[in-house]
Every structure is written in C-alpha cells, then in structure tokens.
Design a protein around this motif. Structure first.
Motif, PDB file in Angstrom:
ATOM      1  N   PHE A 197       0.958  -1.032  -0.178  1.00  0.00           N
ATOM      2  CA  PHE A 197      -0.050   0.088  -0.037  1.00  0.00           C
ATOM      3  C   PHE A 197       1.050   1.025   0.062  1.00  0.00           C
ATOM      4  CE2 PHE A 197      -2.607  -3.092   1.832  1.00  0.00           C
ATOM      5  CZ  PHE A 197      -3.843  -3.129   0.841  1.00  0.00           C
ATOM      6  N   SER A 198       1.018   1.789  -1.134  1.00  0.00           N
ATOM      7  CA  SER A 198       1.946   2.838  -1.510  1.00  0.00           C
ATOM      8  C   SER A 198       1.308   4.236  -1.175  1.00  0.00           C
ATOM      9  CB  SER A 198       2.552   2.783  -2.782  1.00  0.00           C
ATOM     10  OG  SER A 198       1.740   2.860  -3.760  1.00  0.00           O
ATOM     11  N   GLU A 199       0.029   4.530  -1.060  1.00  0.00           N
ATOM     12  CA  GLU A 199      -0.572   5.611  -1.059  1.00  0.00           C
ATOM     13  C   GLU A 199      -1.786   5.480  -0.241  1.00  0.00           C
ATOM     14  OE1 GLU A 199      -3.516   8.135  -4.385  1.00  0.00           O
ATOM     15  OE2 GLU A 199      -2.050   6.427  -5.039  1.00  0.00           O
ATOM     16  N   GLU A 200      -2.148   6.975   0.344  1.00  0.00           N
ATOM     17  CA  GLU A 200      -3.167   7.167   1.120  1.00  0.00           C
ATOM     18  C   GLU A 200      -4.332   8.191   0.408  1.00  0.00           C
ATOM     19  OE1 GLU A 200      -4.882   7.888   5.416  1.00  0.00           O
ATOM     20  OE2 GLU A 200      -2.616   7.436   5.283  1.00  0.00           O
ATOM     21  N   ARG A 201      -5.482   7.802   0.539  1.00  0.00           N
ATOM     22  CA  ARG A 201      -6.472   9.003  -0.224  1.00  0.00           C
ATOM     23  C   ARG A 201      -7.371   9.191   0.857  1.00  0.00           C
ATOM     24  NH1 ARG A 201      -8.221   6.505  -5.981  1.00  0.00           N
ATOM     25  NH2 ARG A 201      -5.823   6.316  -6.791  1.00  0.00           N
ATOM     26  N   LYS A 202      -7.940  10.433   0.790  1.00  0.00           N
ATOM     27  CA  LYS A 202      -8.751  10.680   1.871  1.00  0.00           C
ATOM     28  C   LYS A 202     -10.192  11.276   1.040  1.00  0.00           C
ATOM     29  CE  LYS A 202      -5.768  12.303   5.706  1.00  0.00           C
ATOM     30  NZ  LYS A 202      -6.239  11.326   6.639  1.00  0.00           N
ATOM     31  N   LEU A 203     -11.317  10.602   1.242  1.00  0.00           N
ATOM     32  CA  LEU A 203     -12.407  10.859   0.548  1.00  0.00           C
ATOM     33  C   LEU A 203     -13.456  11.447   1.530  1.00  0.00           C
ATOM     34  CD1 LEU A 203     -12.795   7.149  -1.056  1.00  0.00           C
ATOM     35  CD2 LEU A 203     -12.061   9.314  -2.276  1.00  0.00           C
ATOM     36  N   LYS A 204     -14.100  12.456   0.671  1.00  0.00           N
ATOM     37  CA  LYS A 204     -14.961  13.204   1.511  1.00  0.00           C
ATOM     38  C   LYS A 204     -16.432  12.498   1.227  1.00  0.00           C
ATOM     39  CE  LYS A 204     -13.222  17.736   0.291  1.00  0.00           C
ATOM     40  NZ  LYS A 204     -12.956  18.650  -0.795  1.00  0.00           N
ATOM     41  N   ARG A 205     -17.305  12.617   2.008  1.00  0.00           N
ATOM     42  CA  ARG A 205     -18.853  12.076   2.142  1.00  0.00           C
ATOM     43  C   ARG A 205     -19.219  12.383   0.437  1.00  0.00           C
ATOM     44  NH1 ARG A 205     -23.866  13.989   3.063  1.00  0.00           N
ATOM     45  NH2 ARG A 205     -25.370  12.364   3.817  1.00  0.00           N
ATOM     46  N   ASN A 206     -19.737  11.230  -0.087  1.00  0.00           N
ATOM     47  CA  ASN A 206     -20.431  11.133  -1.242  1.00  0.00           C
ATOM     48  C   ASN A 206     -19.340  11.147  -2.272  1.00  0.00           C
ATOM     49  OD1 ASN A 206     -22.869  10.640  -0.177  1.00  0.00           O
ATOM     50  ND2 ASN A 206     -23.284  12.851  -0.283  1.00  0.00           N
ATOM     51  N   GLU A 207     -17.910  11.233  -1.998  1.00  0.00           N
ATOM     52  CA  GLU A 207     -17.049  11.380  -3.125  1.00  0.00           C
ATOM     53  C   GLU A 207     -16.595   9.999  -3.749  1.00  0.00           C
ATOM     54  OE1 GLU A 207     -12.083  12.751  -3.623  1.00  0.00           O
ATOM     55  OE2 GLU A 207     -13.079  13.140  -1.864  1.00  0.00           O
ATOM     56  N   TYR A 208     -16.414   9.939  -5.022  1.00  0.00           N
ATOM     57  CA  TYR A 208     -16.292   8.753  -5.786  1.00  0.00           C
ATOM     58  C   TYR A 208     -14.779   8.205  -5.895  1.00  0.00           C
ATOM     59  CZ  TYR A 208     -21.133   8.792  -7.465  1.00  0.00           C
ATOM     60  OH  TYR A 208     -22.520   9.045  -7.516  1.00  0.00           O
ATOM     61  N   LEU A 209     -14.414   6.859  -5.409  1.00  0.00           N
ATOM     62  CA  LEU A 209     -13.362   6.372  -5.598  1.00  0.00           C
ATOM     63  C   LEU A 209     -13.196   5.716  -6.946  1.00  0.00           C
ATOM     64  CD1 LEU A 209     -10.866   5.727  -3.818  1.00  0.00           C
ATOM     65  CD2 LEU A 209     -12.026   3.607  -3.142  1.00  0.00           C
ATOM     66  N   LYS A 210     -14.250   5.568  -7.538  1.00  0.00           N
ATOM     67  CA  LYS A 210     -14.286   4.663  -8.877  1.00  0.00           C
ATOM     68  C   LYS A 210     -15.538   5.130  -9.600  1.00  0.00           C
ATOM     69  CE  LYS A 210     -14.763   0.859 -11.787  1.00  0.00           C
ATOM     70  NZ  LYS A 210     -15.556   1.553 -12.732  1.00  0.00           N
ATOM     71  N   ILE A 211     -15.618   5.297 -10.869  1.00  0.00           N
ATOM     72  CA  ILE A 211     -16.807   5.700 -11.417  1.00  0.00           C
ATOM     73  C   ILE A 211     -17.226   4.923 -12.550  1.00  0.00           C
ATOM     74  CG2 ILE A 211     -17.025   8.386 -10.963  1.00  0.00           C
ATOM     75  CD1 ILE A 211     -16.025   8.466 -13.846  1.00  0.00           C
ATOM     76  N   SER A 212     -18.451   4.503 -12.812  1.00  0.00           N
ATOM     77  CA  SER A 212     -18.792   3.530 -14.020  1.00  0.00           C
ATOM     78  C   SER A 212     -18.131   3.899 -15.336  1.00  0.00           C
ATOM     79  CB  SER A 212     -20.433   3.736 -14.153  1.00  0.00           C
ATOM     80  OG  SER A 212     -20.927   2.881 -15.177  1.00  0.00           O
ATOM     81  N   GLY A 213     -17.672   2.983 -16.079  1.00  0.00           N
ATOM     82  CA  GLY A 213     -17.016   3.225 -17.045  1.00  0.00           C
ATOM     83  C   GLY A 213     -15.451   3.589 -17.436  1.00  0.00           C
ATOM     84  N   SER A 214     -14.831   3.246 -16.088  1.00  0.00           N
ATOM     85  CA  SER A 214     -13.541   3.409 -15.850  1.00  0.00           C
ATOM     86  C   SER A 214     -12.965   2.217 -15.591  1.00  0.00           C
ATOM     87  CB  SER A 214     -13.277   4.381 -14.711  1.00  0.00           C
ATOM     88  OG  SER A 214     -13.651   4.226 -13.537  1.00  0.00           O
ATOM     89  N   ILE A 215     -11.812   2.117 -15.765  1.00  0.00           N
ATOM     90  CA  ILE A 215     -10.782   0.930 -15.674  1.00  0.00           C
ATOM     91  C   ILE A 215     -10.164   1.298 -14.168  1.00  0.00           C
ATOM     92  CG2 ILE A 215      -8.363  -0.363 -16.089  1.00  0.00           C
ATOM     93  CD1 ILE A 215      -9.301   0.418 -19.142  1.00  0.00           C
ATOM     94  N   ASP A 216     -10.201   0.237 -13.254  1.00  0.00           N
ATOM     95  CA  ASP A 216      -9.749   0.400 -12.049  1.00  0.00           C
ATOM     96  C   ASP A 216      -8.871  -0.841 -11.531  1.00  0.00           C
ATOM     97  OD1 ASP A 216      -8.624   1.138  -9.536  1.00  0.00           O
ATOM     98  OD2 ASP A 216     -10.894   1.688  -8.756  1.00  0.00           O
ATOM     99  N   THR A 217      -7.629  -0.753 -11.416  1.00  0.00           N
ATOM    100  CA  THR A 217      -6.659  -2.066 -11.100  1.00  0.00           C
ATOM    101  C   THR A 217      -5.870  -1.788 -10.013  1.00  0.00           C
ATOM    102  OG1 THR A 217      -4.781  -1.128 -12.515  1.00  0.00           O
ATOM    103  CG2 THR A 217      -6.617  -2.559 -13.694  1.00  0.00           C
ATOM    104  N   GLN A 218      -6.609  -1.109  -8.989  1.00  0.00           N
ATOM    105  CA  GLN A 218      -6.083  -0.872  -7.804  1.00  0.00           C
ATOM    106  C   GLN A 218      -7.039  -1.618  -6.383  1.00  0.00           C
ATOM    107  OE1 GLN A 218      -6.034   3.409  -7.905  1.00  0.00           O
ATOM    108  NE2 GLN A 218      -3.892   3.361  -8.225  1.00  0.00           N
ATOM    109  N   ILE A 219      -6.309  -2.025  -5.495  1.00  0.00           N
ATOM    110  CA  ILE A 219      -6.845  -2.435  -4.330  1.00  0.00           C
ATOM    111  C   ILE A 219      -6.961  -1.447  -3.415  1.00  0.00           C
ATOM    112  CG2 ILE A 219      -6.557  -4.504  -2.604  1.00  0.00           C
ATOM    113  CD1 ILE A 219      -5.627  -6.295  -4.524  1.00  0.00           C
TER     114      ILE A 219
END
Length: 172
Positions: free
Chosen positions: A11-33
């Motif tokens: 785990f090389s990065e940390e992300r802080k998400l606000k309420r209702n913020e998207y980590l991933k959206i439909s139609g995108s490629i996401d190869t992260q865990i």
C-alpha cells in the motif's frame, strides 16, 4: 489475512475521501486494491437510473472493482464514500509482485478469491430464494456491525427492499 497485506508494504498511497466522493466511477478502468482505514463505501451499479448496491466496505475491509482489476477493462461499478473515508491504495503490479513472491502469499490470494466467490453465491441465493425477513437475518448474522457502519437506506437497497420494509422487519 489483512495483517499480512498491511505489513507487506504494497500500500503505497493514502487517499482521503469526502462524504459522497467517488473512488471509482462507472466506465472507468480501476486496477487498484483499497484497504479502508476508516469510514465506509458502497459499491453499486445503476439500472435504468436506479442504484443497485452490491457490496459495502468499512473499516478493516479490502475493496476492489474485481472485474476491472482482473480484466483490465472498464467496469460498470461505482465505488462511493458513504461518509468521510480514508483508504490505502495498492497497485495491481505491486499486489501481483507480492502474491508471486512466495507460496503463502499466493495461497492468501486464493483464499480471498474463494471467499469472494462464496459470498457472491450466497448473496445470489438470498436474493432469489429468501424472503425479505430471511435476507435481513442472514446479513445480520454475516455482518453484525453493518448497521453501525452503514445507513439503513443503503442496507435496504442492498437487501432489495424499501426502507419502510426494512424498518418494519427490524421492529418485529
């Protein structure tokens, strides 16, 4: 299992998400865990403008857009923070390097995949065969802390019932 992954250094990065913020959206490629340090997310798709929640993640869980992770292709899934959420991020490359580094790590990945498949089969059976009351009882048995982490309106959606039905079942 989770401790092994956390201590692996992948785990090389940390992300802080606000309420209702998207980590991933439909139609995108996401190869992260993602490992959820705190907070909660919902994983859902839309069907004729109606959201269909398929999974939740909260503190201590790992979430991934598994179809996109495995195939490298776009996924229809959204991953959205339900409340302020902190996640650790691992790339597919780093994760695969970790699981290929020894047999125990490969066994860990196999166990994770097997668990996901079994959970999905159980969920499909629940939705096809069980009454709303039985679905609620099974989710409470599987995830007793769910109602402390996730608002009832999202749980109702996940269980394929109205919030009113869920409330009535909880009271009975």
């Amino acid at each position: 299992m989770i401790e092994i992954l956390l201590n692996s250094g992948i785990f090389s990065e940390e992300r802080k998400l606000k309420r209702n913020e998207y980590l991933k959206i439909s139609g995108s490629i996401d190869t992260q865990i993602y490992f959820i340090k705190n907070g909660s997310v919902r994983i859902f798709i839309t069907d004729q403008n109606e959201e269909r929640i398929i999974r939740f993640g909260y503190s201590g869980n790992i979430v991934v857009s598994l179809d996109s992770f495995l195939s490298g292709k776009p996924s229809e899934f959204f991953i959205q923070a339900i409340k302020k959420t902190d996640v650790l991020v691992a790339s597919k490359k780093d994760f695969y390097r970790f699981i290929k580094s020894n047999d125990e790590n490969l066994k860990l990945w196999t166990l994770i995949l097997e668990d996901l498949v079994l959970q999905q089969i159980e969920r499909e059976k629940d939705l096809l065969m069980n009454s709303p009351k039985e679905r609620l009882e099974r989710v409470l048995k599987r995830s007793p802390g769910l109602f402390q982490e996730i608002p009832s309106k999202y749980i109702a959606n996940y269980l394929r019932m109205s919030p009113e039905t869920l409330s009535r079942l909880q009271k009975s």
